[in-house]
Design a protein around this motif. Structure first.
Motif, PDB file in Angstrom:
ATOM      1  N   UNK A 124       0.812  -1.218   0.000  1.00  0.00           N
ATOM      2  CA  UNK A 124       0.000   0.000   0.000  1.00  0.00           C
ATOM      3  C   UNK A 124       0.844   1.265   0.000  1.00  0.00           C
ATOM      4  N   UNK A 125       2.185   1.097  -0.072  1.00  0.00           N
ATOM      5  CA  UNK A 125       3.054   2.240  -0.198  1.00  0.00           C
ATOM      6  C   UNK A 125       3.532   2.843   1.109  1.00  0.00           C
ATOM      7  N   UNK A 126       3.327   2.163   2.240  1.00  0.00           N
ATOM      8  CA  UNK A 126       3.769   2.688   3.527  1.00  0.00           C
ATOM      9  C   UNK A 126       5.207   2.274   3.784  1.00  0.00           C
ATOM     10  N   UNK A 127       6.023   3.203   4.273  1.00  0.00           N
ATOM     11  CA  UNK A 127       7.419   2.908   4.561  1.00  0.00           C
ATOM     12  C   UNK A 127       7.533   2.015   5.794  1.00  0.00           C
ATOM     13  N   UNK A 128       8.444   1.052   5.716  1.00  0.00           N
ATOM     14  CA  UNK A 128       8.709   0.149   6.837  1.00  0.00           C
ATOM     15  C   UNK A 128      10.200  -0.155   6.839  1.00  0.00           C
ATOM     16  N   UNK A 129      10.802  -0.205   8.031  1.00  0.00           N
ATOM     17  CA  UNK A 129      12.241  -0.455   8.136  1.00  0.00           C
ATOM     18  C   UNK A 129      12.471  -1.622   9.093  1.00  0.00           C
ATOM     19  N   UNK A 130      13.260  -2.601   8.640  1.00  0.00           N
ATOM     20  CA  UNK A 130      13.592  -3.778   9.448  1.00  0.00           C
ATOM     21  C   UNK A 130      14.920  -3.546  10.159  1.00  0.00           C
ATOM     22  N   UNK A 131      14.938  -3.845  11.469  1.00  0.00           N
ATOM     23  CA  UNK A 131      16.133  -3.722  12.282  1.00  0.00           C
ATOM     24  C   UNK A 131      16.396  -5.043  13.006  1.00  0.00           C
ATOM     25  N   UNK A 132      17.658  -5.287  13.343  1.00  0.00           N
ATOM     26  CA  UNK A 132      18.009  -6.411  14.219  1.00  0.00           C
ATOM     27  C   UNK A 132      18.816  -5.843  15.377  1.00  0.00           C
ATOM     28  N   UNK A 133      18.250  -5.990  16.581  1.00  0.00           N
ATOM     29  CA  UNK A 133      18.854  -5.408  17.771  1.00  0.00           C
ATOM     30  C   UNK A 133      19.455  -6.503  18.648  1.00  0.00           C
ATOM     31  N   UNK A 134      20.704  -6.326  19.043  1.00  0.00           N
ATOM     32  CA  UNK A 134      21.363  -7.235  19.982  1.00  0.00           C
ATOM     33  C   UNK A 134      21.256  -6.629  21.378  1.00  0.00           C
ATOM     34  N   UNK A 149       9.983  -0.672  12.185  1.00  0.00           N
ATOM     35  CA  UNK A 149       9.536   0.706  12.375  1.00  0.00           C
ATOM     36  C   UNK A 149       8.671   1.100  11.187  1.00  0.00           C
ATOM     37  N   UNK A 150       7.763   2.057  11.403  1.00  0.00           N
ATOM     38  CA  UNK A 150       6.820   2.444  10.367  1.00  0.00           C
ATOM     39  C   UNK A 150       6.894   3.944  10.082  1.00  0.00           C
ATOM     40  N   UNK A 151       6.506   4.330   8.851  1.00  0.00           N
ATOM     41  CA  UNK A 151       6.319   5.734   8.500  1.00  0.00           C
ATOM     42  C   UNK A 151       7.566   6.583   8.674  1.00  0.00           C
ATOM     43  N   UNK A 152       7.402   7.753   9.323  1.00  0.00           N
ATOM     44  CA  UNK A 152       8.518   8.674   9.511  1.00  0.00           C
ATOM     45  C   UNK A 152       9.632   8.043  10.340  1.00  0.00           C
ATOM     46  N   UNK A 153       9.263   7.229  11.315  1.00  0.00           N
ATOM     47  CA  UNK A 153      10.277   6.563  12.134  1.00  0.00           C
ATOM     48  C   UNK A 153      11.082   5.576  11.291  1.00  0.00           C
ATOM     49  N   UNK A 154      10.434   4.921  10.334  1.00  0.00           N
ATOM     50  CA  UNK A 154      11.149   4.005   9.441  1.00  0.00           C
ATOM     51  C   UNK A 154      12.188   4.747   8.611  1.00  0.00           C
ATOM     52  N   UNK A 155      11.825   5.918   8.109  1.00  0.00           N
ATOM     53  CA  UNK A 155      12.773   6.699   7.298  1.00  0.00           C
ATOM     54  C   UNK A 155      13.939   7.189   8.156  1.00  0.00           C
ATOM     55  N   UNK A 156      13.672   7.541   9.403  1.00  0.00           N
ATOM     56  CA  UNK A 156      14.751   7.933  10.310  1.00  0.00           C
ATOM     57  C   UNK A 156      15.653   6.733  10.609  1.00  0.00           C
ATOM     58  N   UNK A 157      15.040   5.577  10.875  1.00  0.00           N
ATOM     59  CA  UNK A 157      15.806   4.376  11.238  1.00  0.00           C
ATOM     60  C   UNK A 157      16.721   3.932  10.101  1.00  0.00           C
TER      61      UNK A 157
END
Length: 206
Positions: A124-134, A149-157
């Motif tokens: 649907x065009x929504x930004x999403x960012x995958x992270x791996x945290x230790x 993370x989603x949306x603006x937070x995804x772009x920051x991440x």
């Protein structure tokens, strides 16, 4: 009882969704597991696997459909049996009790980014960012926890770097997916942290 580390604090309130079953033994202690159903605001339920020491489980005297408070940590381990997910995510209960009230799913993490972030878009065009945290825990071990993370937070991440220290708040969620195996297509469940807030944290002192 060991204190809950400040870098990994999990609080769940939900409903017992199945009978407890033996999981494993370690250092002379028996650990059991059970599914906990935790409702989201949308009404969708996340069914999360909880690991608990036998004595805590027996003291709680659980029955089907009980409302439970679980306080502890989110943990991971590598599955080397060749079945299911390679990285298994569970909730480790340090405290377990009967309760009442609204369902809760709250997690606070402080850890180190150990893989480069992956920014992508949903259909649907929504930004999403995958992270791996230790996230460090006792005895020199670490838990490797997948986060989104989603949306603006995804772009920051997407601009964070491997080795960055991060402080995250969010919830644990489950999602079903289809996997093609030699026996055909099977339905499996993945677990991840849905991040609500995130910010860089001060680096560890040498």
């Amino acid at each position: 009882m060991d204190m809950i580390p400040e870098n990994n604090v999990l609080r769940l309130v939900g409903t017992l969704a199945g009978r407890p079953a033996f999981s494993h033994s370690g250092r002379g202690v028996e650990f059991w597991q059970f599914p906990l159903s935790v409702l989201r605001l949308s009404g969708t339920a996340d069914v999360l696997n909880v690991i608990v020491r036998r004595e805590l489980l027996e003291a709680a005297a659980l029955s089907a459909g009980d409302k439970l408070l679980v306080q502890g940590e989110l943990r991971s381990f590598n599955n080397r049996r060749g079945e299911g997910a390679k990285l298994v995510i569970t909730a480790y209960a340090r405290e377990l009790s009967l309760c009442s009230g609204e369902d809760e799913n709250r997690l606070q993490l402080l850890g180190t980014l150990c893989k480069a972030p992956t920014l992508r878009q949903t259909p649907l065009g929504r930004d999403i960012c995958d992270l791996m945290l230790a996230v460090n825990r006792h005895y020199g071990r670490s838990d490797y926890l997948p986060c989104i993370c989603w949306g603006a937070l995804a772009r920051q991440a997407a601009g964070w770097q491997v080795g960055d220290r991060l402080r995250l708040e969010g919830r644990v969620q489950s999602r079903s997916y289809l996997k093609l195996t030699e026996e055909g297509t099977v339905e499996r469940t993945a677990y991840e942290v849905s991040v609500l807030t995130a910010s860089p944290a001060a680096p560890c002192l040498p």
